[in-house]
Design an enzyme around this catalytic site. Structure first.
Site, PDB file in Angstrom:
ATOM      1  CG  ASP A  10       8.852  -4.052   6.187  1.00 18.55           C
ATOM      2  OD1 ASP A  10       9.105  -4.743   7.187  1.00 18.55           O
ATOM      3  OD2 ASP A  10       8.119  -3.041   6.229  1.00 18.55           O
ATOM      4  CG  ASP A  48       4.223  -3.802   6.510  1.00 18.72           C
ATOM      5  OD1 ASP A  48       4.383  -3.196   7.590  1.00 18.72           O
ATOM      6  OD2 ASP A  48       3.501  -3.385   5.588  1.00 18.72           O
ATOM      7  CG  HIS A  50      -0.665  -4.397   7.315  1.00 15.25           C
ATOM      8  ND1 HIS A  50      -0.321  -3.635   8.409  1.00 15.25           N
ATOM      9  CD2 HIS A  50       0.096  -3.940   6.287  1.00 15.25           C
ATOM     10  CE1 HIS A  50       0.592  -2.747   8.052  1.00 15.25           C
ATOM     11  NE2 HIS A  50       0.878  -2.909   6.773  1.00 15.25           N
ATOM     12  CG  HIS A  54      -3.850  -2.401   8.924  1.00 14.02           C
ATOM     13  ND1 HIS A  54      -3.137  -1.260   8.643  1.00 14.02           N
ATOM     14  CD2 HIS A  54      -3.570  -2.731  10.195  1.00 14.02           C
ATOM     15  CE1 HIS A  54      -2.425  -0.932   9.718  1.00 14.02           C
ATOM     16  NE2 HIS A  54      -2.668  -1.812  10.674  1.00 14.02           N
ATOM     17  CG  HIS A  83       0.737  -3.199   2.011  1.00 15.03           C
ATOM     18  ND1 HIS A  83      -0.079  -2.122   2.286  1.00 15.03           N
ATOM     19  CD2 HIS A  83       1.671  -3.225   2.989  1.00 15.03           C
ATOM     20  CE1 HIS A  83       0.354  -1.506   3.378  1.00 15.03           C
ATOM     21  NE2 HIS A  83       1.408  -2.163   3.842  1.00 15.03           N
ATOM     22  CE  LYS A 108       8.023  -2.927   9.745  1.00 12.12           C
ATOM     23  NZ  LYS A 108       7.053  -2.410   8.770  1.00 12.12           N
ATOM     24  CB  CYS A 153       9.482   0.247   6.751  1.00 11.63           C
ATOM     25  SG  CYS A 153       7.660   0.211   6.817  1.00 11.63           S
TER      26      CYS A 153
HETATM   27  C1  VGL Z   1       5.945   0.171   4.158  1.00 12.58           C
HETATM   28  C2  VGL Z   1       4.175   1.476   3.508  1.00 12.58           C
HETATM   29  C3  VGL Z   1       3.295   0.656   4.177  1.00 12.58           C
HETATM   30  C4  VGL Z   1       7.422  -0.071   4.117  1.00 12.58           C
HETATM   31  C5  VGL Z   1       5.081  -0.653   4.844  1.00 12.58           C
HETATM   32  O1  VGL Z   1       7.860  -1.229   4.323  1.00 12.58           O
HETATM   33  O2  VGL Z   1       8.165   0.897   3.859  1.00 12.58           O
HETATM   34  N1  VGL Z   1       5.480   1.244   3.511  1.00 12.58           N
HETATM   35  N2  VGL Z   1       3.760  -0.405   4.844  1.00 12.58           N
HETATM   36 ZN    ZN Z   2       2.305  -1.757   5.619  1.00  9.38          ZN
END
Ligand code: VGL
Ligand code: ZN
Length: 204
Positions: A10, A48, A50, A54, A83, A108, A153
């Site tokens: 990410d 990431d 979404h 979401h 996000h 994801k 993550c």
């Molecule tokens: C993440 C919160 C929500 C991450 C992703 O990449 O750690 N944290 N979505």
């Molecule tokens: Zn996320």
């Protein structure tokens, strides 16, 4: 000898300073991650990803504030600011990331009703992303994880990597954390207890 993969978690605009869910110093790791990409046998990226609205977004739950918890059918879920909306600038990889060598991008968090921190399983801990099967079929048994965020993550990916039988290292100097209510220390302990090798070449 079995193969190794570098898994970059990410490293996207929304997790870097100026982004919707900025991780302090998130952009500082880019040069080191690029260096590690250059030396890696195989590179996998996660993204990431979404849909708007979401269920992990606080804005989807009337009256709820970001960084609070709610109960979902699959367990406790932290609510986040909107996000990494699919196709938005925030969902793009950091513009300095040397991503072209990546052999696979795992997306994801695209199911509206379930969040996905880990690169291996969604937050119900049973729905697979396919990454474990991909790595096994490629003969890869060793993974090094870097990226954002250490305590979400990256951490959950590392725990799942170990439980799926991969030799797993997290390079902490190539990660940055969010640290919500002690989540960073808690995740470092969980990873250590699970058998994740934690390396920090800055202090080694
Ligand atoms: C993440 C919160 C929500 C991450 C992703 O990449 O750690 N944290 N979505
Ligand atoms: Zn996320």
């Amino acid at each position: 000898m079995a193969d190794q993969a570098l898994v970059v978690i990410d490293l996207q605009n929304d997790f870097c300073p100026g982004g919707a869910l900025a991780v302090t110093g998130g952009d500082e790791i880019v040069p080191l991650v690029n260096d590690m990409i250059r030396h890696a046998d195989h590179v996998v990226l996660t993204q990431d990803w979404h849909p708007a609205g979401h269920s992990s977004f606080a804005s989807s739950h009337p009256g709820a504030q970001p960084f609070t918890m709610i109960e979902m059918p699959y367990g406790q879920q932290t609510l986040w600011p909107d996000h990494c909306i699919q196709g938005s600038l925030g969902s793009d990889f950091h513009s300095g990331l040397a991503w072209t060598k990546a052999e696979l991008v795992i997306r994801k968090g695209f199911r509206p009703a379930i969040d996905s921190y880990s690169a291996f399983f969604e937050n119900d801990h049973t729905t697979p992303t396919g990454l474990a099967g991909y790595l096994r079929e490629r003969g890869i048994d060793t993974v090094t994880l870097v990226g954002l965020a250490t305590d979400f993550c990256v951490g959950f990916s590392a725990l799942d990597a170990v439980s799926q039988g991969f030799k797993t290292t997290v390079r902490l100097d190539a990660c940055r954390g969010i640290d919500l209510n002690g989540s960073l220390d808690a995740m470092l302990r969980r990873m250590r207890d699970a058998g994740v090798t934690l390396e920090d070449q800055l202090s080694d």
